[in-house]
Write an enzyme that holds these catalytic residues in place. Structure first.
Site, mmCIF file in Angstrom:
data_model
loop_
_atom_site.group_PDB
_atom_site.id
_atom_site.type_symbol
_atom_site.label_atom_id
_atom_site.label_comp_id
_atom_site.label_asym_id
_atom_site.label_seq_id
_atom_site.Cartn_x
_atom_site.Cartn_y
_atom_site.Cartn_z
ATOM 1 N N ASP A 344 -20.376 -7.882 -4.189
ATOM 2 C CA ASP A 344 -21.760 -7.602 -4.698
ATOM 3 C C ASP A 344 -22.586 -6.614 -4.104
ATOM 4 O OD1 ASP A 344 -21.518 -8.862 -2.404
ATOM 5 O OD2 ASP A 344 -23.656 -9.924 -2.685
ATOM 6 N N HIS A 658 -12.178 -9.172 -6.879
ATOM 7 C CA HIS A 658 -13.669 -9.470 -7.318
ATOM 8 C C HIS A 658 -14.541 -8.297 -6.862
ATOM 9 C CE1 HIS A 658 -17.007 -11.512 -9.277
ATOM 10 N NE2 HIS A 658 -17.578 -11.468 -7.663
ATOM 11 N N ASP A 706 -4.827 -13.333 -9.471
ATOM 12 C CA ASP A 706 -5.049 -11.887 -9.073
ATOM 13 C C ASP A 706 -5.944 -11.519 -10.448
ATOM 14 O OD1 ASP A 706 -5.712 -9.269 -8.452
ATOM 15 O OD2 ASP A 706 -3.526 -8.506 -9.367
ATOM 16 N N GLU A 715 -11.488 -12.050 -3.881
ATOM 17 C CA GLU A 715 -12.596 -11.120 -3.388
ATOM 18 C C GLU A 715 -12.056 -10.258 -2.407
ATOM 19 O OE1 GLU A 715 -17.436 -10.773 -3.249
ATOM 20 O OE2 GLU A 715 -16.531 -12.675 -2.958
#
Length: 735
Positions: A344, A658, A706, A715
């Protein structure tokens, strides 16, 4: 931000089961209760009830719905065609299919999502278009609604192009697909390399319970060693019956070796004493492309260049003058810079702290790393590149200090954003979250550590860092229970921590090592952490930092009374991890209670190896050196899934961690994570919907996939790569 990511686009995301792009029509007939949710998906004489973005009318051409997509848009959702008022039922499995074409190389983001605010995305795939192809996917809805939509988002192109679609179908009531991972050959090896004079082991998955013959072959197929396997039995962490191959006696270097046993041949590997030098560099290079507040130069990272994120340039609202959440404070701070935490755009002091500590500790324990060229803008400035890179995060952490000496826990978006999204395109307002004792002590510890390290290169910065560390430590003592709440997880991870005695211990240790002041020594010795067994199933992480203080007290020269006992506690912890390792069929120094593997298990495994490497530094005993080398095998392919968890290392490695900008799986114009990126790894709790659907009932090592949407197993994160950098740096210097 990892352990609590709850992106609306992800939390609502139904677990998809990919049948495959450009797949043939499904062979199985739908169930008798299968129901078509899309009206007029064949566009019979009209496009109704499909809609399209204003200024992009739908035209029928040869029975297809076509749009001329305007150029000059920024986001995929800036131009779209779709249908609303779709019914979804939670737990129902749906088959989403369509025929699509477009100008070669363009991408359509095919979604099923909520048609009204907050526009949650339940399912998405982004096929690369060309001539007409059939696309078909299966997913299970996690939400019931009568306000869903199917849509094709086609914006984000500088140039205009043409998109056509036909036979759009969303069929409910179809049987769910069963996910079976492709684990390749049953002989599992470290796919990167073994050291010539190090331990060399492989694991064979087999039904046999008696010893099996094995052969080691070179790249030309010549047999260079042979022997018999050692039966192990059923491995609890995988549920597999396995046997072990020990080929340590073979010490010649080379490339392309394979092992054959029980009719299966392993993936290739090398035997090379210098194999991990490149990994050390790549693991550290990871941080440059995580930087916030600076353009990432493509000449320094080909394929990864991007505009600076969060520098007060629209659509960013920027980090240059960030207010607190409502009611938290009456000031703003300039908190530009730092590293984006994980997948993020948030920046978190506690995760930054443990990352900074581990990288600075690598610097303190390794002379060779000081000359490693990371190809960053600061390279060549007479300060080691590793320190220049860490300084980028340290400067941010210092900016997070409030006027009263306490430190804000984190800064991130006001609301969650979806994937993919480049940092420079994030439109969300940014907010400072409340100060916390844990964050304050993270700054105290790392700034104190930095003060002794940077003094040689930048005395003024070292002086400022030490002043900030002392101020933070004093403030934390005044506010010892300012805890980050578990509920503060909207727009970013909570990173809540209800126990801070470990942070107090760590900070006191670093301040004592740097200053030698008796008051800090007294705080170390009087801490309950000083005599406790701080080395659990996982030695340390962002929430458990006592071992960080213990390790530095053991390894960095200081005059703490009773230091010999500190060093002995590290050796005993390492012996415990070696005992665990020897009991495991895959040679992993990790065996959590109940066989319940934790979030970020790969970093836990590596941090346990940090303790083992510390014992080697203290004792110079080869058993600890060999334990580190054996422990690495798991990460590079000697595991149940037969894959490397480090991107770009090994024949089969994680590729789709991620991330909002390493998002090639969702947008082929974006890159995969850079080589040297560590995936979080197996997580028995499988918190994300994708993993919950595909991995339900998984056994420990098999709780991984994955896929970019599996934020709980796959992540990437700055603290995880710090562990990889620390251990690979240690191995790179083994002689």
């Amino acid at each position: 931000m990892h352990p609590w990511e709850r992106s609306r686009a992800i939390a609502a995301f139904a677990a998809l089961l990919l049948v495959g792009a450009a797949a043939p029509a499904h062979a199985d007939e739908p169930g008798q209760n299968a129901t078509e949710q899309v009206v007029n998906g064949g566009f019979d004489g009209t496009a109704d009830p499909f809609w399209s973005t204003a200024g992009m009318p739908i035209a029928l051409s040869d029975g297809r719905a076509c749009v001329d997509v305007p150029g000059g848009t920024t986001n995929r959702w800036d131009a779209a065609i779709g249908q609303n008022d779709i019914d979804l039922v939670a737990g129902e499995t749906y088959r989403f299919s369509f025929d699509a074409s477009g100008d070669a190389g363009h991408v359509a983001r095919a979604i099923t999502g909520l048609a009204v605010s907050p526009y949650d995305t339940y399912f998405e795939q982004s096929p690369v278009l060309g001539d007409t192809q059939h696309y078909e996917y299966t997913f299970t809805a996690s939400t019931s609604t009568n306000q869903a939509q199917v849509a094709f988002q086609v914006g984000g192109s500088a140039d205009p192009w043409r998109f056509c679609v036909d036979n759009v179908s969303l069929l409910g009531g179809v049987p769910p697909e069963v996910y079976v991972p492709d684990t390749g050959p049953r002989v599992r090896v470290n796919q990167v390399a073994y050291l010539p004079d190090g331990p060399k082991a492989a694991t064979v998955v087999t039904e046999s319970t008696t010893p099996l013959p094995w052969v080691l072959s070179d790249k030309n197929g010549k047999i260079v060693a042979k022997g018999k396997t050692s039966p192990y039995g059923v491995d609890a962490s995988s549920g597999q019956n396995v046997q072990t191959i020990d080929f340590s006696r073979y010490t010649r270097s080379g490339t392309g070796f394979t092992i054959t046993a029980d009719g299966e041949t392993s993936r290739p590997f090398d035997i090379d004493k210098s194999a991990y030098k490149a990994l050390r560099t790549d693991a550290l290079k990871f941080y440059y492309t995580q930087r916030s507040g600076i353009e990432i130069r493509d000449d320094l990272r080909p394929g990864y260049g991007r505009a600076a994120g969060h520098v007060d340039v629209a659509p960013n609202q920027g980090d240059g003058n960030v207010p607190c959440q409502a009611g938290v404070c009456d000031y703003t701070l300039d908190v530009r810079g730092g590293w984006y935490d994980a997948g993020d755009h948030g920046k978190y002091v506690v995760n930054g702290g443990i990352s900074v500590w581990e990288l600075l500790s690598e610097y303190e324990q390794s002379h060779a790393v000081r000359s490693v060229n990371l190809t960053i803008p600061e390279s060549g400035n007479r300060t080691p590149d590793i320190l220049d890179e860490v300084r980028w995060e340290l400067d941010f952490m210092l900016r997070m200090q409030a006027p009263n000496g306490m430190v804000h826990h984190k800064i991130h978006d006001q609301a969650w954003t979806g994937l993919p999204l480049l940092p420079s395109q994030d439109p969300q307002p940014r907010e400072l979250h409340p100060v916390s004792t844990a964050a304050t002590l993270n700054l105290a510890a790392t700034a104190a550590q930095a003060a002794r390290i940077y003094a040689k290169y930048d005395p003024a910065f070292a002086k400022r860092a030490l002043a900030a560390a002392k101020k933070a430590y004093t403030a934390a003592k005044t506010n010892p229970i300012a805890l980050a709440p578990e509920s503060d997880g909207v727009g970013g991870g909570a990173y809540n921590d209800a126990k801070v005695s470990d942070e107090f211990y760590w900070a006191a240790a670093e301040l004592f090592i740097t200053t030698g002041e008796k008051a800090y020594a007294n705080d170390v010795i009087s801490s309950p952490e000083h005599t406790a067994d701080v080395f659990g199933a996982g030695a340390f992480d962002w929430a458990s930092t006592a071992a960080a203080g213990r390790l530095d007290l053991a390894l960095v020269p200081n005059r703490l009374p009773g230091r010999d006992k500190v060093r002995l506690s590290v050796v005993r912890a390492a012996q415990k991890y070696l005992a665990i390792q020897r009991s495991q069929a895959y040679g992993v120094a990790y065996a959590p209670a109940g066989n319940s593997w934790d979030w970020g298990s790969n970093s836990i495994i590596l941090n346990n190896l940090v303790v083992v490497s510390a014992a080697h530094q203290i004792t110079h005993r080869s058993e600890f050196r060999d334990g580190v080398l054996t422990g690495l095998d798991y990460l590079f392919g000697r595991n149940a899934l037969n894959q490397s968890y480090v991107t770009g290392y090994g024949e089969v490695s994680s590729q789709n961690e991620h991330s909002r900008w390493y998002a090639h799986e969702l947008d082929p114009a974006l890159p995969h994570p850079p080589a040297g990126t560590l995936s979080g790894g197996a997580n028995s709790s499988i918190q994300d919907p994708l993993a919950q659907e595909k991995l339900k009932g998984c056994v420990a090592q098999f709780c991984y996939i994955d896929d970019i949407q599996s934020w709980s197993t796959n992540e990437e994160a700055i603290n995880w790569n710090a562990a990889l950098a620390r251990v690979s740096g240690y191995v790179a210097e083994i002689r």
